[in-house]
Design a protein around this motif. Sequence first.
Motif, PDB file in Angstrom:
ATOM      1  N   ALA A 284      32.606  59.323  40.629  1.00  0.00           N
ATOM      2  CA  ALA A 284      34.003  58.889  40.799  1.00  0.00           C
ATOM      3  C   ALA A 284      34.066  57.554  41.549  1.00  0.00           C
ATOM      4  O   ALA A 284      34.818  56.641  41.172  1.00  0.00           O
ATOM      5  N   GLN A 285      33.248  57.417  42.573  1.00  0.00           N
ATOM      6  CA  GLN A 285      33.227  56.150  43.331  1.00  0.00           C
ATOM      7  C   GLN A 285      32.681  55.008  42.474  1.00  0.00           C
ATOM      8  O   GLN A 285      33.127  53.861  42.576  1.00  0.00           O
ATOM      9  N   SER A 286      31.729  55.340  41.604  1.00  0.00           N
ATOM     10  CA  SER A 286      31.162  54.318  40.706  1.00  0.00           C
ATOM     11  C   SER A 286      32.237  53.787  39.760  1.00  0.00           C
ATOM     12  O   SER A 286      32.327  52.579  39.498  1.00  0.00           O
ATOM     13  N   ILE A 287      33.052  54.710  39.253  1.00  0.00           N
ATOM     14  CA  ILE A 287      34.124  54.301  38.330  1.00  0.00           C
ATOM     15  C   ILE A 287      35.114  53.386  39.053  1.00  0.00           C
ATOM     16  O   ILE A 287      35.553  52.362  38.512  1.00  0.00           O
ATOM     17  N   ASP A 288      35.435  53.720  40.293  1.00  0.00           N
ATOM     18  CA  ASP A 288      36.357  52.872  41.074  1.00  0.00           C
ATOM     19  C   ASP A 288      35.807  51.456  41.216  1.00  0.00           C
ATOM     20  O   ASP A 288      36.516  50.476  40.991  1.00  0.00           O
ATOM     21  N   LEU A 289      34.548  51.378  41.596  1.00  0.00           N
ATOM     22  CA  LEU A 289      33.967  50.043  41.824  1.00  0.00           C
ATOM     23  C   LEU A 289      33.908  49.243  40.519  1.00  0.00           C
ATOM     24  O   LEU A 289      34.265  48.062  40.483  1.00  0.00           O
ATOM     25  N   VAL A 290      33.504  49.921  39.446  1.00  0.00           N
ATOM     26  CA  VAL A 290      33.408  49.204  38.167  1.00  0.00           C
ATOM     27  C   VAL A 290      34.783  48.772  37.666  1.00  0.00           C
ATOM     28  O   VAL A 290      34.932  47.684  37.086  1.00  0.00           O
ATOM     29  N   SER A 291      35.798  49.582  37.932  1.00  0.00           N
ATOM     30  CA  SER A 291      37.152  49.183  37.509  1.00  0.00           C
ATOM     31  C   SER A 291      37.543  47.891  38.215  1.00  0.00           C
ATOM     32  O   SER A 291      38.105  46.979  37.603  1.00  0.00           O
ATOM     33  N   SER A 292      37.245  47.788  39.516  1.00  0.00           N
ATOM     34  CA  SER A 292      37.578  46.554  40.244  1.00  0.00           C
ATOM     35  C   SER A 292      36.745  45.378  39.746  1.00  0.00           C
ATOM     36  O   SER A 292      37.249  44.259  39.620  1.00  0.00           O
ATOM     37  N   LEU A 293      35.479  45.629  39.444  1.00  0.00           N
ATOM     38  CA  LEU A 293      34.630  44.533  38.946  1.00  0.00           C
ATOM     39  C   LEU A 293      35.133  44.036  37.587  1.00  0.00           C
ATOM     40  O   LEU A 293      35.204  42.832  37.342  1.00  0.00           O
ATOM     41  N   LYS A 294      35.501  44.991  36.734  1.00  0.00           N
ATOM     42  CA  LYS A 294      35.985  44.613  35.406  1.00  0.00           C
ATOM     43  C   LYS A 294      37.247  43.758  35.500  1.00  0.00           C
ATOM     44  O   LYS A 294      37.447  42.816  34.749  1.00  0.00           O
ATOM     45  N   ALA A 295      38.098  44.121  36.458  1.00  0.00           N
ATOM     46  CA  ALA A 295      39.357  43.392  36.607  1.00  0.00           C
ATOM     47  C   ALA A 295      39.117  41.980  37.163  1.00  0.00           C
ATOM     48  O   ALA A 295      39.854  41.052  36.851  1.00  0.00           O
ATOM     49  N   GLY A 296      38.073  41.820  37.982  1.00  0.00           N
ATOM     50  CA  GLY A 296      37.916  40.544  38.691  1.00  0.00           C
ATOM     51  C   GLY A 296      36.852  39.608  38.167  1.00  0.00           C
ATOM     52  O   GLY A 296      36.893  38.408  38.426  1.00  0.00           O
ATOM     53  N   LEU A 297      35.862  40.129  37.438  1.00  0.00           N
ATOM     54  CA  LEU A 297      34.756  39.251  37.009  1.00  0.00           C
ATOM     55  C   LEU A 297      35.117  38.530  35.714  1.00  0.00           C
ATOM     56  O   LEU A 297      35.448  39.179  34.717  1.00  0.00           O
ATOM     57  N   VAL A 298      35.049  37.241  35.724  1.00  0.00           N
ATOM     58  CA  VAL A 298      35.333  36.503  34.498  1.00  0.00           C
ATOM     59  C   VAL A 298      33.995  36.071  33.876  1.00  0.00           C
ATOM     60  O   VAL A 298      32.959  36.124  34.532  1.00  0.00           O
ATOM     61  N   LYS A 299      34.052  35.674  32.628  1.00  0.00           N
ATOM     62  CA  LYS A 299      32.804  35.286  31.961  1.00  0.00           C
ATOM     63  C   LYS A 299      32.397  33.883  32.402  1.00  0.00           C
ATOM     64  O   LYS A 299      33.163  32.941  32.252  1.00  0.00           O
ATOM     65  N   PHE A 300      31.214  33.764  32.976  1.00  0.00           N
ATOM     66  CA  PHE A 300      30.696  32.447  33.344  1.00  0.00           C
ATOM     67  C   PHE A 300      29.693  32.034  32.272  1.00  0.00           C
ATOM     68  O   PHE A 300      28.915  32.861  31.799  1.00  0.00           O
ATOM     69  N   PRO A 301      29.673  30.749  31.909  1.00  0.00           N
ATOM     70  CA  PRO A 301      28.723  30.326  30.877  1.00  0.00           C
ATOM     71  C   PRO A 301      27.276  30.551  31.308  1.00  0.00           C
ATOM     72  O   PRO A 301      26.943  30.334  32.482  1.00  0.00           O
ATOM     73  N   ASN A 302      26.463  31.008  30.379  1.00  0.00           N
ATOM     74  CA  ASN A 302      25.019  31.150  30.604  1.00  0.00           C
ATOM     75  C   ASN A 302      24.673  32.008  31.827  1.00  0.00           C
ATOM     76  O   ASN A 302      23.710  31.723  32.536  1.00  0.00           O
ATOM     77  N   THR A 303      25.502  33.008  32.082  1.00  0.00           N
ATOM     78  CA  THR A 303      25.311  33.846  33.276  1.00  0.00           C
ATOM     79  C   THR A 303      25.408  35.317  32.896  1.00  0.00           C
ATOM     80  O   THR A 303      26.272  35.697  32.111  1.00  0.00           O
ATOM     81  N   GLU A 304      24.491  36.114  33.452  1.00  0.00           N
ATOM     82  CA  GLU A 304      24.559  37.564  33.225  1.00  0.00           C
ATOM     83  C   GLU A 304      24.856  38.267  34.536  1.00  0.00           C
ATOM     84  O   GLU A 304      24.198  37.993  35.548  1.00  0.00           O
ATOM     85  N   CYS A 305      25.830  39.171  34.520  1.00  0.00           N
ATOM     86  CA  CYS A 305      26.091  40.011  35.694  1.00  0.00           C
ATOM     87  C   CYS A 305      25.629  41.417  35.339  1.00  0.00           C
ATOM     88  O   CYS A 305      26.075  41.989  34.336  1.00  0.00           O
ATOM     89  N   VAL A 306      24.732  41.959  36.128  1.00  0.00           N
ATOM     90  CA  VAL A 306      24.159  43.278  35.831  1.00  0.00           C
ATOM     91  C   VAL A 306      24.300  44.164  37.061  1.00  0.00           C
ATOM     92  O   VAL A 306      23.959  43.744  38.172  1.00  0.00           O
ATOM     93  N   ILE A 307      24.799  45.386  36.865  1.00  0.00           N
ATOM     94  CA  ILE A 307      24.865  46.319  37.998  1.00  0.00           C
ATOM     95  C   ILE A 307      23.862  47.456  37.786  1.00  0.00           C
ATOM     96  O   ILE A 307      23.575  47.855  36.659  1.00  0.00           O
ATOM     97  N   PHE A 308      23.345  47.942  38.908  1.00  0.00           N
ATOM     98  CA  PHE A 308      22.301  48.981  38.891  1.00  0.00           C
ATOM     99  C   PHE A 308      22.800  50.188  39.679  1.00  0.00           C
ATOM    100  O   PHE A 308      22.469  50.346  40.861  1.00  0.00           O
ATOM    101  N   PRO A 309      23.603  51.053  39.032  1.00  0.00           N
ATOM    102  CA  PRO A 309      24.096  52.252  39.719  1.00  0.00           C
ATOM    103  C   PRO A 309      23.020  53.336  39.748  1.00  0.00           C
ATOM    104  O   PRO A 309      21.981  53.191  39.093  1.00  0.00           O
ATOM    105  N   PRO A 310      23.257  54.422  40.476  1.00  0.00           N
ATOM    106  CA  PRO A 310      22.324  55.559  40.382  1.00  0.00           C
ATOM    107  C   PRO A 310      22.359  56.144  38.961  1.00  0.00           C
ATOM    108  O   PRO A 310      23.356  55.984  38.257  1.00  0.00           O
ATOM    109  N   TYR A 311      21.296  56.839  38.576  1.00  0.00           N
ATOM    110  CA  TYR A 311      21.222  57.416  37.218  1.00  0.00           C
ATOM    111  C   TYR A 311      22.448  58.272  36.885  1.00  0.00           C
ATOM    112  O   TYR A 311      22.881  58.318  35.747  1.00  0.00           O
ATOM    113  N   THR A 312      22.965  58.986  37.900  1.00  0.00           N
ATOM    114  CA  THR A 312      24.057  59.936  37.652  1.00  0.00           C
ATOM    115  C   THR A 312      25.328  59.255  37.164  1.00  0.00           C
ATOM    116  O   THR A 312      26.237  59.928  36.673  1.00  0.00           O
ATOM    117  N   SER A 313      25.413  57.941  37.311  1.00  0.00           N
ATOM    118  CA  SER A 313      26.622  57.232  36.867  1.00  0.00           C
ATOM    119  C   SER A 313      26.399  56.439  35.589  1.00  0.00           C
ATOM    120  O   SER A 313      27.337  55.863  35.037  1.00  0.00           O
TER     121      SER A 313
END
Length: 251
Positions: free
Chosen positions: A16-45
């Motif tokens: 549940a906490q993972s979903i909260d954080l990802v929702s905020s990231l999705k809302a705020g992260l814009v696409k930067f040219p030639n850039t990858e944003c990768v998150i590493f949550p625990p397996y359970t998420s």
Amino acid sequence: MKTIVAGNWKMNLDPAQSIDLVSSLKAGLVKFPNTECVIFPPYTSITLLSELLSGSIIKLGAQNIHPEESGAFTGEVSALMIKNYCSHVILGHSERRIIFGETDDFINRKVLTSLKSGITPILCVGETLKQREAGLALSVCLDQLIKGLAGIKPENLSQVVVAYEPVWAIGTGMSASPVIAQEIMGSLRNQFSEKISKEISEIPFLYGGSVNADNAIDFAKEKDINGALVGGASLDANAFIQIAKSMVDGK
Ligand code: PGA
């Protein structure tokens, strides 16, 4: 050279906490040219977040894998189990090396397995404070790098990412200075290139160890730093978004 901003959540956040954080990231992260944003949550998420991130610019990674594909390895997770969800995997993190006793040889087997499965390994190297004080920082990191990447054909080296994470800077709030980080990362590239393979010059090198929203820009300005591996600050959506922006602005 592409920029990578990686968020290592470590053993934090339930689904549940993972979903909260990802929702905020999705809302705020814009696409930067030639850039990858990768998150590493625990397996359970991972499977949950994979659905939530479908079509998003944010990629998913795993914090570890076992070198074997399946079998009697209680508590372990294989590359085959995560390859449909994860584009990257963190290998050789100092917490795995020090707390769980992982050797260079074991880490190398995981690196080879991840490449075979089409998952980009982020191989972490870094010296302890004692090793730094003994003047061994570069030789320790170079040794970890050479052993971690052993057996990879030069043409496959482009699929690897390296992270320099001095152990004394992880989770301590005491980041390496950008100059120290550049010194090691530049020398690692040069020496690996001379001794093993020139292809190393084409792969991204990330700095990790107490990166935060304020200091990220200074790391980004250094020539041999192509991104960040962020621990603590990646648990805060605003901080992670700011770090990603700084990593792009600083280049
Ligand atoms: P930190 O961790 O940013 O909390 O220092 C970095 C890491 O362990 O990858």
